[in-house]
Structures are given as structure tokens and as C-alpha cells.
Design a protein around this motif. Sequence first.
Motif, mmCIF file in Angstrom:
data_model
loop_
_atom_site.group_PDB
_atom_site.id
_atom_site.type_symbol
_atom_site.label_atom_id
_atom_site.label_comp_id
_atom_site.label_asym_id
_atom_site.label_seq_id
_atom_site.Cartn_x
_atom_site.Cartn_y
_atom_site.Cartn_z
ATOM 1 N N UNK A 143 0.828 -1.196 0.000
ATOM 2 C CA UNK A 143 0.000 0.000 0.000
ATOM 3 C C UNK A 143 0.867 1.252 0.000
ATOM 4 N N UNK A 144 1.982 1.199 0.697
ATOM 5 C CA UNK A 144 2.919 2.318 0.689
ATOM 6 C C UNK A 144 3.413 2.602 -0.726
ATOM 7 N N UNK B 189 -5.934 6.611 -0.971
ATOM 8 C CA UNK B 189 -6.275 8.018 -1.196
ATOM 9 C C UNK B 189 -5.899 8.871 0.009
ATOM 10 N N UNK B 190 -6.097 8.351 1.209
ATOM 11 C CA UNK B 190 -5.752 9.127 2.396
ATOM 12 C C UNK B 190 -4.239 9.341 2.502
ATOM 13 N N UNK C 141 -9.149 3.475 7.222
ATOM 14 C CA UNK C 141 -7.771 3.979 7.080
ATOM 15 C C UNK C 141 -7.024 3.854 8.403
ATOM 16 N N UNK C 142 -7.361 2.894 9.222
ATOM 17 C CA UNK C 142 -6.741 2.685 10.525
ATOM 18 C C UNK C 142 -6.414 1.207 10.686
ATOM 19 N N UNK C 143 -5.498 0.860 11.592
ATOM 20 C CA UNK C 143 -5.205 -0.559 11.812
ATOM 21 C C UNK C 143 -6.465 -1.282 12.283
ATOM 22 N N UNK C 144 -6.764 -2.380 11.647
ATOM 23 C CA UNK C 144 -8.007 -3.061 11.970
ATOM 24 C C UNK C 144 -7.896 -3.834 13.275
ATOM 25 N N UNK C 145 -8.935 -3.739 14.084
ATOM 26 C CA UNK C 145 -9.059 -4.607 15.247
ATOM 27 C C UNK C 145 -10.272 -5.531 15.102
ATOM 28 N N UNK D 72 -0.142 5.485 11.100
ATOM 29 C CA UNK D 72 0.166 6.883 10.784
ATOM 30 C C UNK D 72 -1.074 7.594 10.239
ATOM 31 N N UNK D 73 -1.814 6.926 9.366
ATOM 32 C CA UNK D 73 -3.021 7.546 8.807
ATOM 33 C C UNK D 73 -4.072 7.786 9.885
#
Length: 286
Positions: A84-85, A115-116, A136-140, A216-217
Motif C-alpha cells: 500500500x505504501x 487516497x488518504x 484507514x486505521x489498523x483493523x481490530x 500513521x493515517x
Amino acid sequence: MKIEFTPDPALYPFESRWFDSSAGRVHYIDEGTGPPMLFFHGNPTWSFLYRRIVIGLRDRFRCVAVDYLGFGLSDRPPGFGYTIEEHSHVVGELVDHLRLENLVTVGQDWGGPISMAVDVARADRIRGVVLGNTWFWPTDALRMKTFSRVMSTRRMQRAILEKNFFVERLVPNGTARHLSPREMDHYRLVQPSPEARRGIAEMPRQIRAAAPLLQRLAREVPALLGSKPALLVWGMKDFAFPPRLNLPRMQAAFPDHVLIELPRAKHYIQEDAPDRIADTIVARFG
């Protein structure tokens, strides 16, 4: 690796354009005039996913829709990792190359994080954001972690690479309407071989592997983009991003948002509700 596929102009009535990024040749379309809008697809799709939305908007906006490296008509360059990076970096190069300013970005599925990542690096050039059935965040969420682990197993990687599992199974299951054989061919034939599907196979792994970027996002999106006007369009029957688990955090990140619920749409909202999405974009940003 170059993809030898010519889209049907009756379904995809656009001129193909090409950009030589630092990692490989990227395919995109650039239709219409007006304020620019950039469309980000997910897995295993490409700019074809946005065809009817672009048709509905190109009389009011400059619509740019990109295929990530490893997807659609873009190249499959040797040595590219399909992270993704990396995708974010390449699309960012295209944004800079086209000198897009006052930009609205549209992202769904992996198009949300990508996009973010592009936007936070260019926050002063972003006018607004459209997000649907994404994060756009680490999934839990257990379901996403389990999906990532299962799809990363040797057996499922083989199914993705050799049997085109994502296109043959997940695209039909992720749409409320029945795609025609010709429409399915446009998803199928741009991934003609195991080598052409390596980008598709990597994305499930990235749900966990991209955690540093997503962390980071999670910080930077509210800080740098949270004041931007946002439009949230959500397929309410999505198995991957159920609204009760994802919408509250998305709404909190963008206080100035408008939420449009698509009651019958599943995951691929662009296939299920393109006219409604185009109309709401015009109402929000036109």
C-alpha cells in the motif's frame, strides 16, 4: 509485464492515457473539464469500476481514474512489491505530474487508505474527500484479521493466483446486481495469468502488513484532513465493511460530513449505485 486487453468502448468509453512512474507504466483516464476529481479503486478492481460514475460527472468535473501497478491496464513491473505504501507513492507521483490542485479524492475498499496516504502528503491541495465502504486505521475487527490470515495461506494464495479467486468469487458476491458476462470479462481478462495477479494476491496480506502506514493515517487523517468537507457513501449490505463497525469512526474523523446510505448496495457500491453516487457528489461538491 504489459496487459494486452482492449476495453469495450460501449462499456468503457474513455481514452487510455499512460504515465511513466518511477516504478512502472501506469494507466489512467482523464475525462471532462472542471474541478479535478481523482478516483481510487480497491481489490481486485481497476478504473473500469468507476465507469458509470465518471460518465455521470465528466460534464462538471475533470475525472481522473487510475489503475494501480498490478491492476487493470497498468504494468506489472519486476521487483515491485505491491504494498500500500508503494501504491500511494506511485499515485502521488501521478497527482504531482498532472499538477492537480483543489482536488476531491474518491476512495473505496483499499482506495480509502491509498487516497488518504496521497492526501495527507498534499493536504493543502485537497478540497474534499469522498469515502465509501473503506477504512484507514489498523483493523481490530476479527473478521478482517481472519480474512487476511486465511487469504495469506498457501492454499488461498494459490487459488487467487491460479484460479483468479478474487474476481471469480468476491466480485459477484460483493455486488447486489448481476454483472453481465461482458462486464465480468473486464475484471477477468485484465488479470490473464498468475503473474498478472500478484498485486491482487498481496492486498489481503497488507491488511496486517500495512499496519505502520495505517497507524500513521489514523493520526494524520483527522489532524490534516478532518476539517475538509467529506461525503460518506455506504453500501449498507456490505459483508466486508458493515456500517455499525466502520461508520462511527469515519464520521468522527470528518465532522463536516454528509452521509448517504445505499440500502441495497453491497461492497462494490460503484456497480450497485453509480447514479446515486454521482448525484450526491454533484450535490456535495458541484
